[in-house]
Write an enzyme that holds these catalytic residues in place. Structure first.
Site, short mmCIF file in Angstrom:
data_model
loop_
_atom_site.label_atom_id
_atom_site.label_comp_id
_atom_site.label_asym_id
_atom_site.label_seq_id
_atom_site.Cartn_x
_atom_site.Cartn_y
_atom_site.Cartn_z
N ARG A 131 -10.15 -9.56 -12.83
CA ARG A 131 -8.89 -8.96 -13.27
C ARG A 131 -7.92 -10.09 -13.59
NH1 ARG A 131 -5.58 -6.71 -7.95
NH2 ARG A 131 -4.04 -6.25 -9.54
N ARG A 132 -6.80 -9.74 -14.22
CA ARG A 132 -5.72 -10.69 -14.48
C ARG A 132 -6.24 -11.97 -15.12
NH1 ARG A 132 -2.13 -10.20 -8.91
NH2 ARG A 132 -0.94 -8.45 -9.69
N HIS A 176 -9.04 1.30 -11.43
CA HIS A 176 -8.63 2.23 -10.36
C HIS A 176 -7.18 2.65 -10.51
CE1 HIS A 176 -7.62 3.68 -6.33
NE2 HIS A 176 -6.80 2.67 -6.16
N PHE A 177 -6.30 1.67 -10.71
CA PHE A 177 -4.90 2.11 -10.62
C PHE A 177 -4.37 2.74 -11.90
CE2 PHE A 177 -4.03 -2.66 -10.80
CZ PHE A 177 -3.33 -2.69 -11.99
N HIS A 178 -5.16 2.69 -12.97
CA HIS A 178 -4.69 3.45 -14.14
C HIS A 178 -5.05 4.94 -14.03
CE1 HIS A 178 -3.70 -0.48 -15.74
NE2 HIS A 178 -2.99 0.14 -16.66
N TYR A 181 1.92 5.47 -2.29
CA TYR A 181 2.20 6.86 -1.88
C TYR A 181 3.63 7.25 -2.21
CZ TYR A 181 -2.29 6.57 0.35
OH TYR A 181 -3.62 6.41 0.56
N HIS A 241 0.82 -1.20 0.00
CA HIS A 241 0.00 0.00 0.00
C HIS A 241 0.86 1.26 0.00
CE1 HIS A 241 -3.10 2.84 -0.08
NE2 HIS A 241 -2.43 3.46 0.85
FE1 HAS Z 1 -5.35 2.37 -4.52
C1 HAS Z 1 -5.65 -1.04 -5.02
C2 HAS Z 1 -7.43 2.17 -1.84
C3 HAS Z 1 -4.86 5.73 -3.86
C4 HAS Z 1 -2.68 2.41 -6.69
N1 HAS Z 1 -4.38 0.97 -5.66
C5 HAS Z 1 -4.68 -0.37 -5.74
C6 HAS Z 1 -3.78 -1.01 -6.66
C7 HAS Z 1 -2.92 -0.03 -7.11
C8 HAS Z 1 -3.31 1.20 -6.47
C9 HAS Z 1 -1.75 -0.22 -8.06
O1 HAS Z 1 -8.59 0.03 -0.03
C10 HAS Z 1 -3.81 -2.47 -7.08
C11 HAS Z 1 -2.96 -3.36 -6.25
C12 HAS Z 1 -3.05 -4.77 -6.73
O2 HAS Z 1 -2.47 -5.06 -7.79
O3 HAS Z 1 -3.75 -5.57 -6.11
N2 HAS Z 1 -6.08 3.71 -3.15
C13 HAS Z 1 -6.93 3.43 -2.15
C14 HAS Z 1 -7.23 4.64 -1.39
C15 HAS Z 1 -6.50 5.64 -1.98
C16 HAS Z 1 -5.77 5.05 -3.06
C17 HAS Z 1 -8.13 4.76 -0.21
N3 HAS Z 1 -4.05 3.80 -5.17
C18 HAS Z 1 -4.01 5.11 -4.75
C19 HAS Z 1 -2.91 5.78 -5.39
C20 HAS Z 1 -2.29 4.84 -6.18
C21 HAS Z 1 -3.03 3.61 -6.03
C22 HAS Z 1 -2.56 7.21 -5.17
C23 HAS Z 1 -1.10 4.95 -7.05
C24 HAS Z 1 -0.37 6.01 -7.24
N4 HAS Z 1 -6.37 0.88 -3.63
C25 HAS Z 1 -7.13 1.00 -2.51
C26 HAS Z 1 -7.60 -0.33 -2.08
C27 HAS Z 1 -7.09 -1.25 -2.99
C28 HAS Z 1 -6.33 -0.46 -3.95
C29 HAS Z 1 -8.44 -0.67 -0.94
C30 HAS Z 1 -7.28 -2.77 -2.98
C31 HAS Z 1 -8.45 -3.13 -3.78
C32 HAS Z 1 -8.66 -4.61 -3.88
O4 HAS Z 1 -9.78 -5.04 -3.58
O5 HAS Z 1 -7.74 -5.35 -4.28
C33 HAS Z 1 -6.46 7.08 -1.48
O6 HAS Z 1 -5.15 7.43 -1.21
C34 HAS Z 1 -7.07 8.03 -2.44
C35 HAS Z 1 -7.15 9.42 -1.86
C36 HAS Z 1 -7.35 10.42 -2.95
C37 HAS Z 1 -8.25 11.39 -2.97
C38 HAS Z 1 -8.36 12.27 -4.17
C39 HAS Z 1 -7.72 13.63 -3.95
C40 HAS Z 1 -7.74 14.41 -5.21
C41 HAS Z 1 -6.76 15.26 -5.61
C42 HAS Z 1 -6.89 15.97 -6.93
C43 HAS Z 1 -7.65 17.24 -6.78
C44 HAS Z 1 -7.86 17.85 -8.10
C45 HAS Z 1 -7.81 19.17 -8.36
C46 HAS Z 1 -7.97 19.58 -9.76
C47 HAS Z 1 -7.55 20.17 -7.33
C48 HAS Z 1 -9.18 11.60 -1.83
C49 HAS Z 1 -5.56 15.53 -4.76
C50 HAS Z 1 -8.81 20.77 -9.93
C51 HAS Z 1 -8.91 21.05 -11.37
C52 HAS Z 1 -9.13 22.23 -11.93
C53 HAS Z 1 -9.19 22.40 -13.38
C54 HAS Z 1 -9.35 23.42 -11.09
CU CU1 Z 2 -3.68 0.11 -0.82
#
Ligand code: HAS
Ligand code: CU1
Length: 576
Positions: free
Chosen positions: A455-456, A392-394, A245, A241
């Site tokens: 998946r996979r 999700h992860f793309h 980050y 996990h």
């Molecule tokens: Fe995830 C599975 C939960 C973030 C990558 N994640 C994965 C896998 C990958 C991955 C590679 O809880 C697959 C692993 C595998 O092969 O089995 N993930 C989360 C949660 C977050 C999260 C809670 N993941 C990421 C990030 C990744 C990533 C970042 C890569 C860089 N993920 C999971 C969970 C799984 C999971 C389970 C397992 C699922 C399963 O069943 O197998 C959080 O960190 C997300 C928090 C993010 C936010 C969004 C904030 C938004 C921002 C942008 C703001 C935009 C603005 C634009 C300001 C709350 C900062 C404004 C635009 C204008 C034009 C004004």
């Molecule tokens: Cu995770």
């Protein structure tokens, strides 16, 4: 009101500053890291359309010509995942997060050590590449035992990860030396973010290091009669996990410190930035069980605790969303933007580097929201192990991280080399294509996942086609297949710009493209004595690392202890 500009920190007698020769060597090293990273990404990305076509119902893996190079869908998927998610990220980040703090603090690193680290990492990569390319480590990028790859793969991977820890050590060492030479000073914010990320990575990597060194290497060498898959998975996700980050925070560094300046505005608040990174340091690791909700023999109570900690670690991303939006608005209004959201049009959308990063952010809104769904134990059974997860992860690592790094390259390469970005218009087009491709891929895959597609899986060649036909997936399958083509075009455009830039002649003094360090609307100040309580309390990063370690032991100790007491010796399997 200003933050420390790179090279602004005055050298002291005890701590020599950067001289021209060291700077030139450091720039070359950073270029090596970045180019190695983008070569790995190029190979990995070329395999991507094959995966997308599979989920579009088109099986290309059985074409005889391709079979010569890649033996199976799973070898292709392994290469795709390892090169993009593990190799590309680690190399780019190691260069980026060594270069930035060194410039920010203006300290002289030991360049022999820095080059040694790069060479070690590359040696690890080349070692692991042999079994990967010869189909002897087709174990996917999570290498779950009892799938058993060649020991050469595990050894190469271990050396690569160890090298990243050497970079971490060098940066922390330089930061501590700077602190000793500048008592009472507030750590400049770019360094603060870099050191916090490296320290987080050190705590995070412990799980993987133990898994690979203590369990997988001896087992694959035949020194033990089996390996415990549950314990191995648990140690893997200890790292697995927070590794996401480790990929995300270096992009956040750019969103906080550089993007505002590129957009024509200022960072919102240094205090808030530091708070976000301090929270990432403490809460990134003790959450790994959210990948193991479906695993047996782990008490539900611990899964629930990890779930709540996962929700907690989403908070600093929400702070980041607020901060990033505030600085973009600051920029657009400074450029004459008006209205509640009308200001968005006044961002400099002609600038490929800015556009890449803002598009990365927009896609990450959906990626982050999907992450919260994944983390919820109530929803997890619906989407776990389905096509939803690659969806999700793309739009996390594939955009928030990768598209940001692509955007960074548009200024970093000129900054490191003195060459001019070739064809800014093509660069701009490439980032729109990439964003569109990733959004389409995510749409198609989330949709298919909700319908229950695993998946996979080589679904395009499944013997059970009737099952998939009954799901009526024509539309999402078409979207997924199309996304592969769009991303292929994006990659061609991007790499055309990158290689043309790198192969062109030097025309400028590299420093004429400066690091776009932003000023802050609310700065942290120079001295700790005059700083706010928030700044003072977030300064002791080593103490925060200790807190992180204690928290990890608290939430992993009771999970791992029974596994150790009941260690299962399961023999390896080679399913390919
Ligand atoms: Fe995830 C599975 C939960 C973030 C990558 N994640 C994965 C896998 C990958 C991955 C590679 O809880 C697959 C692993 C595998 O092969 O089995 N993930 C989360 C949660 C977050 C999260 C809670 N993941 C990421 C990030 C990744 C990533 C970042 C890569 C860089 N993920 C999971 C969970 C799984 C999971 C389970 C397992 C699922 C399963 O069943 O197998 C959080 O960190 C997300 C928090 C993010 C936010 C969004 C904030 C938004 C921002 C942008 C703001 C935009 C603005 C634009 C300001 C709350 C900062 C404004 C635009 C204008 C034009 C004004
Ligand atoms: Cu995770």
């Amino acid at each position: 009101m200003t933050t420390a500009l790179p090279s602004q920190s005055a050298p002291s007698a005890a701590l020599p500053g950067l001289d021209a020769a060291t700077l030139s060597s450091l720039k070359k090293l950073t270029q090596y890291y970045a180019v190695t990273a983008f070569v790995a990404l190029m190979i990995g990305v070329l395999l991507g359309p094959l995966q997308a076509l599979n989920y579009g119902g088109v099986n290309v893996y059985d074409y005889p010509l391709l079979k010569v190079l890649i033996k199976s869908y799973y070898q292709g998927l392994t290469l795709h995942g390892v090169l993009n998610a593990l190799v590309f990220t680690q190399f780019f980040i190691s260069g980026w997060m060594l270069y930035l703090p060194v410039r920010d603090l203006n300290v002289r690193p030991n360049m022999r050590f820095a080059w040694f680290t790069y060479l070690t990492m590359t040696a690890g990569l080349l070692t692991a590449a042999v079994p990967l390319l010869t189909n002897n480590a087709t174990v996917l990028y999570t290498f779950y035992p009892p799938l058993e790859g060649s020991p050469v793969f595990y050894i190469g991977a271990a050396v690569m990860v160890a090298a990243s820890l050497l970079v971490a050590g060098q940066v922390v060492w330089l930061w501590l030396a700077w602190k000793r030479a500048h008592p009472g000073r507030v750590t400049p914010v770019v360094t603060y973010m870099s050191v916090a990320t490296w320290l987080m990575w050190v705590v995070a990597a412990l799980g993987l290091v133990v898994e690979v060194v203590v369990m997988l290497i001896p087992w694959s060498l035949g020194l033990t009669r089996g390996v415990d898959p549950l314990l191995a998975r648990t140690l893997f996700w200890w790292t697995g996990h927070p590794i996401v980050y480790f990929w995300l925070l270096p992009a956040y560094i750019s969103w906080y410190a550089f993007l505002p300046r590129q957009a024509g505005g200022r960072m919102a608040s240094e205090g808030l930035t530091r708070l976000a990174f301090a929270m990432f340091l403490v809460f990134s690791v003790p959450v790994g069980l959210h990948h193991q909700y479906a695993d047996p023999n782990v008490q539900n109570s611990w899964k629930i605790i990890h779930m709540f900690l996962t929700f907690l670690v989403a908070v600093p991303s929400l702070l980041t969303a607020f901060s990033a939006a505030a600085s973009l608005e600051d920029a657009a209004r400074a450029r004459g933007g008006r209205g509640l959201i009308g200001w968005v049009r006044r961002l400099p959308w002609g600038n490929a580097s800015m556009t890449a990063q803002v598009l990365a952010m927009i896609s990450f809104i959906f990626g982050g929201a999907g992450g919260i769904v994944n983390a919820s134990m109530a929803f997890s059974p619906v989407i776990h192990n389905t096509a939803w997860i690659p969806g999700h992860f793309h739009i996390t690592v594939g955009t928030a991280t990768t598209l940001t790094f692509m955007g960074v390259m548009f200024w970093l390469v000129p900054h490191l080399t003195g060459k001019r970005l070739a064809s800014p218009r093509t660069a701009l087009a490439s980032v729109w294509w990439w964003f569109t491709g990733m959004m389409l891929f995510a749409l198609g895959m989330h949709w298919q996942g909700l319908a229950g597609v695993p998946r996979r899986a080589q679904v395009s060649a499944s013997a059970q086609q009737a099952v998939y036909d009954a799901m009526h997936l024509g539309v999402p399958k078409a979207i997924t297949a199309a996304s592969g083509i769009v991303l292929f075009v994006a990659a061609i455009l991007f790499y055309a710009v990158l290689w043309r830039t790198l192969l062109s002649r030097r025309v400028d003094d590299p420093e004429s493209t400066p690091i776009p360090t932003s000023e802050a609307i609310s700065a942290a100040g120079e001295t700790l004595a005059g700083a706010s309580p928030l700044v003072r309390r977030t300064e002791p990063l080593l103490a925060l690392t200790f807190v992180a370690l204690v928290l990890v032991i608290l939430v992993y100790g009771p999970v791992i202890a029974p596994m150790l007491a009941n260690y299962q010796f399961i023999p390896g399997q080679r399913l390919w």
